[in-house]
Structures are given as structure tokens and as C-alpha cells.
Motif scaffolding. Sequence first.
Motif, PDB file in Angstrom:
ATOM      1  N   UNK A 292       9.684  71.935  24.853  1.00 10.17           N
ATOM      2  CA  UNK A 292      10.692  71.107  24.192  1.00 10.17           C
ATOM      3  C   UNK A 292      10.443  69.616  24.449  1.00 10.17           C
ATOM      4  N   UNK A 293      10.011  69.298  25.667  1.00  9.79           N
ATOM      5  CA  UNK A 293       9.938  67.896  26.068  1.00  9.79           C
ATOM      6  C   UNK A 293       8.767  67.160  25.431  1.00  9.79           C
ATOM      7  N   UNK A 294       7.638  67.844  25.167  1.00  8.19           N
ATOM      8  CA  UNK A 294       6.460  67.149  24.637  1.00  8.19           C
ATOM      9  C   UNK A 294       6.708  66.524  23.261  1.00  8.19           C
ATOM     10  N   UNK A 295       7.232  67.276  22.284  1.00  6.66           N
ATOM     11  CA  UNK A 295       7.518  66.623  20.994  1.00  6.66           C
ATOM     12  C   UNK A 295       8.525  65.486  21.116  1.00  6.66           C
ATOM     13  N   UNK A 296       9.525  65.649  21.993  1.00  7.83           N
ATOM     14  CA  UNK A 296      10.536  64.610  22.168  1.00  7.83           C
ATOM     15  C   UNK A 296       9.916  63.337  22.751  1.00  7.83           C
ATOM     16  N   UNK A 297       9.100  63.491  23.802  1.00  5.79           N
ATOM     17  CA  UNK A 297       8.438  62.335  24.404  1.00  5.79           C
ATOM     18  C   UNK A 297       7.483  61.674  23.411  1.00  5.79           C
ATOM     19  N   UNK A 298       6.810  62.500  22.594  1.00  6.47           N
ATOM     20  CA  UNK A 298       5.895  61.948  21.589  1.00  6.47           C
ATOM     21  C   UNK A 298       6.667  61.102  20.577  1.00  6.47           C
ATOM     22  N   UNK A 299       7.844  61.588  20.143  1.00  3.13           N
ATOM     23  CA  UNK A 299       8.671  60.816  19.215  1.00  3.13           C
ATOM     24  C   UNK A 299       9.147  59.512  19.859  1.00  3.13           C
ATOM     25  N   UNK A 300       9.535  59.595  21.134  1.00  2.00           N
ATOM     26  CA  UNK A 300       9.984  58.390  21.834  1.00  2.00           C
ATOM     27  C   UNK A 300       8.868  57.353  21.916  1.00  2.00           C
ATOM     28  N   UNK A 301       7.653  57.829  22.172  1.00  2.00           N
ATOM     29  CA  UNK A 301       6.527  56.903  22.280  1.00  2.00           C
ATOM     30  C   UNK A 301       6.202  56.268  20.924  1.00  2.00           C
TER      31      UNK A 301
ATOM     32  N   UNK B 277      12.444  57.635  29.265  1.00  2.00           N
ATOM     33  CA  UNK B 277      12.874  57.814  30.657  1.00  2.00           C
ATOM     34  C   UNK B 277      14.019  58.814  30.763  1.00  2.00           C
ATOM     35  N   UNK B 278      14.977  58.718  29.812  1.00  2.00           N
ATOM     36  CA  UNK B 278      16.116  59.640  29.826  1.00  2.00           C
ATOM     37  C   UNK B 278      15.657  61.084  29.657  1.00  2.00           C
ATOM     38  N   UNK B 279      14.679  61.300  28.778  1.00  2.00           N
ATOM     39  CA  UNK B 279      14.151  62.645  28.574  1.00  2.00           C
ATOM     40  C   UNK B 279      13.506  63.189  29.836  1.00  2.00           C
ATOM     41  N   UNK B 280      12.684  62.354  30.493  1.00  2.00           N
ATOM     42  CA  UNK B 280      12.020  62.806  31.716  1.00  2.00           C
ATOM     43  C   UNK B 280      13.022  63.044  32.839  1.00  2.00           C
ATOM     44  N   UNK B 281      14.024  62.190  32.932  1.00  2.00           N
ATOM     45  CA  UNK B 281      15.074  62.404  33.941  1.00  2.00           C
ATOM     46  C   UNK B 281      15.782  63.733  33.705  1.00  2.00           C
ATOM     47  N   UNK B 282      16.109  63.986  32.438  1.00  2.00           N
ATOM     48  CA  UNK B 282      16.764  65.263  32.094  1.00  2.00           C
ATOM     49  C   UNK B 282      15.878  66.446  32.493  1.00  2.00           C
ATOM     50  N   UNK B 283      14.592  66.375  32.133  1.00  2.00           N
ATOM     51  CA  UNK B 283      13.675  67.467  32.452  1.00  2.00           C
ATOM     52  C   UNK B 283      13.530  67.641  33.956  1.00  2.00           C
ATOM     53  N   UNK B 284      13.472  66.526  34.694  1.00  2.00           N
ATOM     54  CA  UNK B 284      13.329  66.576  36.147  1.00  2.00           C
ATOM     55  C   UNK B 284      14.532  67.285  36.778  1.00  2.00           C
ATOM     56  N   UNK B 285      15.728  66.949  36.289  1.00  2.00           N
ATOM     57  CA  UNK B 285      16.938  67.581  36.817  1.00  2.00           C
ATOM     58  C   UNK B 285      16.950  69.089  36.541  1.00  2.00           C
ATOM     59  N   UNK B 286      16.624  69.452  35.297  1.00  2.00           N
ATOM     60  CA  UNK B 286      16.654  70.865  34.934  1.00  2.00           C
ATOM     61  C   UNK B 286      15.628  71.655  35.745  1.00  2.00           C
ATOM     62  N   UNK B 287      14.427  71.088  35.888  1.00  2.00           N
ATOM     63  CA  UNK B 287      13.376  71.769  36.644  1.00  2.00           C
ATOM     64  C   UNK B 287      13.810  71.993  38.084  1.00  2.00           C
ATOM     65  N   UNK B 288      14.388  70.980  38.716  1.00  2.00           N
ATOM     66  CA  UNK B 288      14.813  71.128  40.106  1.00  2.00           C
ATOM     67  C   UNK B 288      16.020  72.064  40.233  1.00  2.00           C
ATOM     68  N   UNK B 289      16.945  71.974  39.276  1.00  2.00           N
ATOM     69  CA  UNK B 289      18.117  72.849  39.303  1.00  2.00           C
ATOM     70  C   UNK B 289      17.720  74.318  39.241  1.00  2.00           C
ATOM     71  N   UNK B 290      16.687  74.623  38.481  1.00  2.00           N
ATOM     72  CA  UNK B 290      16.249  76.009  38.326  1.00  2.00           C
ATOM     73  C   UNK B 290      15.100  76.366  39.253  1.00  2.00           C
ATOM     74  N   UNK B 291      14.200  75.417  39.503  1.00  2.00           N
ATOM     75  CA  UNK B 291      12.991  75.711  40.255  1.00  2.00           C
ATOM     76  C   UNK B 291      13.190  75.841  41.746  1.00  2.00           C
ATOM     77  N   UNK B 292      14.024  74.997  42.340  1.00  2.00           N
ATOM     78  CA  UNK B 292      14.210  75.054  43.799  1.00  2.00           C
ATOM     79  C   UNK B 292      14.842  76.373  44.233  1.00  2.00           C
ATOM     80  N   UNK B 293      15.982  76.785  43.646  1.00  2.00           N
ATOM     81  CA  UNK B 293      16.539  78.087  44.062  1.00  2.00           C
ATOM     82  C   UNK B 293      15.637  79.255  43.710  1.00  2.00           C
ATOM     83  N   UNK B 294      14.904  79.168  42.589  1.00  2.00           N
ATOM     84  CA  UNK B 294      13.989  80.256  42.230  1.00  2.00           C
ATOM     85  C   UNK B 294      12.885  80.398  43.274  1.00  2.00           C
TER      86      UNK B 294
END
Length: 507
Positions: free
Chosen positions: A282-291, A300-317
Motif C-alpha cells: 500500500x505504501x509504495x504507490x502512495x509514496x510514489x504519488x507524494x514524490x 513523511x506522514x505516510x512513513x510515520x503512519x507505516x512506522x506506527x502500524x509496523x511497530x504496533x503489529x510487529x513488536x507483539x508478534x
Amino acid sequence: MTLISRVLGLVRDVVVANFLGAGAAADVFFFANKIPNFLRRLFAEGAFAQAFVPVLTEVKSLDDEATMQDFVAKVSGTLGAIVFITAIFGVIFSPVLAALFGGGWFIDYLNDGEKAENFVLASSMLKITFPYIFFISLAGLVGAVLNTLNKFAVAAFTPVLLNISIIICALFLGPLLDEPAYALAWGVFFGGIAQLGFQLPFLYRAGLLQRPKWGWRDPNVTKVRTLMIPALFGVSVSQINLLLDTLIATFLDLTGSISWLYYSDRLLEFPLGLFGIAIATVILPALSRNHVAKDPRAFTANLDWAFKIICLLGIPAAVALVLIAEPLLMVIFQRGEFSLNDARMASYSLMAYGSGLLSFMLIKILAPAFYSRQDTKTPVKYGIITMVCNMLFNLILAIPFGYVGLALATALSGTLNAILLYQRLHKTGIYKMSRDTLVFNVRVFVSSALMGLSIFLLNETFVWDSALLLERIYMLVALVALGLSVFATSLLLVGIRPRHLKIFKSA
């Protein structure tokens, strides 16, 4: 759709474990499937997608349907010709590939050793699995086009067809063959055809199903291949590392090492694919459009969102995978040819892999930050460094820890890769984690630690080895339910609310 695909993938692996266990035939099938699967990551999901999507997004921004159709036609013709030749090469030279990536088996073959038959079986099985690269590469191209059009569900659902194909061949074709492992290889072959055929009608509806053309020198195709060549290393470092693990594992004395690594990797791939790859898609097309739109704030907002989601799901997993590795393997795989010892041995490598889960997931969002800007050189530079370090880690850790050392080396190299990518983004001013995101991630870490403590204490009260399957299922469900409850409650207590995740900008 990704969840459905991953769940069915687990069902497929349960069937395979029941069918072959972790013996010599299983080792050979996983070996024969890993090489074309590695190429699939390069041509279909990995380097190609990372290079193709930003250029397609750029072409799409011109609002010229004829230009976009011509671009898709030339890319499909060029990619199709290359992977067709690659597939033919793989079929003809399968013994060479088996010798190259299965060095331990090949040496036994030359010296009439006990694993000589593994080399013969791998050579013939590669002839069946290698054509998969042709079908799945074109399926990956179609999926990338649909993703750029914000039609994510089709490509996400497509792997379900591969899983169904392998399951059907295992159950119905396997009993008819002298070597049942061949049935799984044919399942891979037919699964590739099914995945491509399923997506073509959706491409037709989008008006982009064109007759393939050779377009090697087309400016946009040239841009794709220029971006793709270095990305072959940068985006697929983890896959190259897994191939190196497989090569070294063929030299280990323990029969089943490749299978144990495979089954533990499959459980690792469940959260990695469900969360990491899905969010990266999902993030690659969005970042490409932003660029393309020259909107650094949205980037930056997109990457921040992705970073939060990854940590929210990845750390407990990651915490859960490390703490309940053996119970998971017992409940999911221990039946038929897959023994209690196989579950225990695979759990050790799963714990090692699990320690690097968060890093693997972060790479999936950090690398697209470069690729969306059509910068493939930076990730490849760090990819090469990481690959070299992984080889050193393998040599250092494989001697004392065997196959577990190989898994641990992969986790360490993945962590190094994630650190290098983030440091570069930070140093060049492309992306710096916001204070809000940092605080959010610390809160997630605290909640995950409390979750892990609760799982550990409850797990200590249960004797898994002597329990019946139904008892194990009940206990595993209890562990998961407790962990989720403690994690969710802890998130609320530390102040995390749903509104903290609503910052993603799609354009």
C-alpha cells in the motif's frame, strides 16, 4: 485478502508437513521450490515491483491512456521474454543449479554418499518447479499494475490459488506417484498458471490488457530496468540470505535441517506477509504519488503512519513468536510424518528468526522510501553490506549452533539492514521519525513486554509434550487470548487511542 492467503498458506503447510514431515524428501522439495521462489521475489514481488511501480505512477500522472497502455505492453513483452528464457535455462541446467545451491548433496553424489539421492531428486524436481517463474512473474506484473490503480484485493488474493493447487495435488496426485514429493512440485507448476489466469480479466476490465511488445530500448522500460538492476540485490537481501542458509544446510549432518528452517520460516512469513508486505504494498504507490506531487509533508506522514502500524503489529508478534514457538509448531504441524522432535527442533530456529521479525518488517517500509524516489543505489549498497555480513555471521554461528545459527545470522543481518536504511533516511533529511511516533512506539514496547510476561507465566503451568492435541489447542487459544487481552488493555492504559493511527494520506 492477505489474511485469507496467509491462513490458507498455513493450511497448505500443514498438509505438506503431514504428507512429508521433515525427512529427506521434504528437504528436497523445499530446496527445489526455494530457487524459483527466490527468482519470484526478484522478478515478481521484489526488485521488479519496486522499480516498476514508481515509473508506472509517473506515466499514469500524465493522464494519457494510450501512453500507459503502450508502456504496460512493452514492459510485459520485455519481462515475459526474459523470464521465459530464464525458465528454459533453469529446466535445461537444473543439475547445475542443484549442484550450485545444494553443494553438500552434490559432493555426496560424487562420492556415493548417503545424501546422493537428494541431489538426483532435486535435479529432476527443479525441472517441474522452475517454469513457475514465468507465470508468477507475469502475475506479479499484472498485480503491480492493479495495485497502482488502487485495486489491491486481486493481487493480495492471488496466492490463495497456489495454496489450493498444492493442497489438491498433495491429496489427490500424491498417492498415485512413487515419490509423493513430485505431487507438490506439480502443485507449484499449476499454481503459477492459475495465478496468472485469475488476474488477467481484471487487467482487461482496467483497459490495460495489451498484446506484449519487445521494448528493451523504450525510455520508460529503460528507466525500469535501470532502477531494477541494483534493486535485485537491495530488495531481495533476505531471500539471498535464505538461499545461503539452504546451501550451508546441505552440508550439515542433521537430516531435516532444511525442513526445520522452512517450517519456522513459514510461521515467520505469516505476520511478515500479513502485516509487513501488505503495508509495503500500500505504501509504495502512495509514496510514489507524494514524490511525483513534490509533497514532502505527505511523504513523511505516510512513513510515520507505516512506522506506527509496523511497530504496533510487529513488536507483539515477535514477542509471541519467540515465547510460544514450540506450542505453535506442535499444534499446527505435529501430525502424520511431522514428529514431536521435528516440532522442537523447528522451534529453535523459529525463535531465532522471530528475534529479527520487526527488522524484516521495517525493511519492507524503509526500502520503498528510496524506491519511490527512484533511488535504487542506496538500498543495494546496504544490501550488499548486509549480505556480506550475513555470510560472516553464518560462518561464525553455524559451527556452534548448526541450523539455528543460520536463522540467527539471518535475523542479525536483517536488523543491520534496517538500521542502515533508517540512518540514511535520517541523515539525508528524507525522513526522521517524529517525536509522536517515537513515544507511540515506546508505549507499544511496554505493552508488548507486559503481554510477553503474562504469556510466559501461563505457559509455564502447562506440560505440552504429554498433552493431547485438543488440550494443546485449548491451551494455545488461552495463551493467545490472554496475550491479546493484556496487550489491548496495556495500550489503553499507556494512552494509545485509535486516533493516533489516523494520519495516513493516500495522495
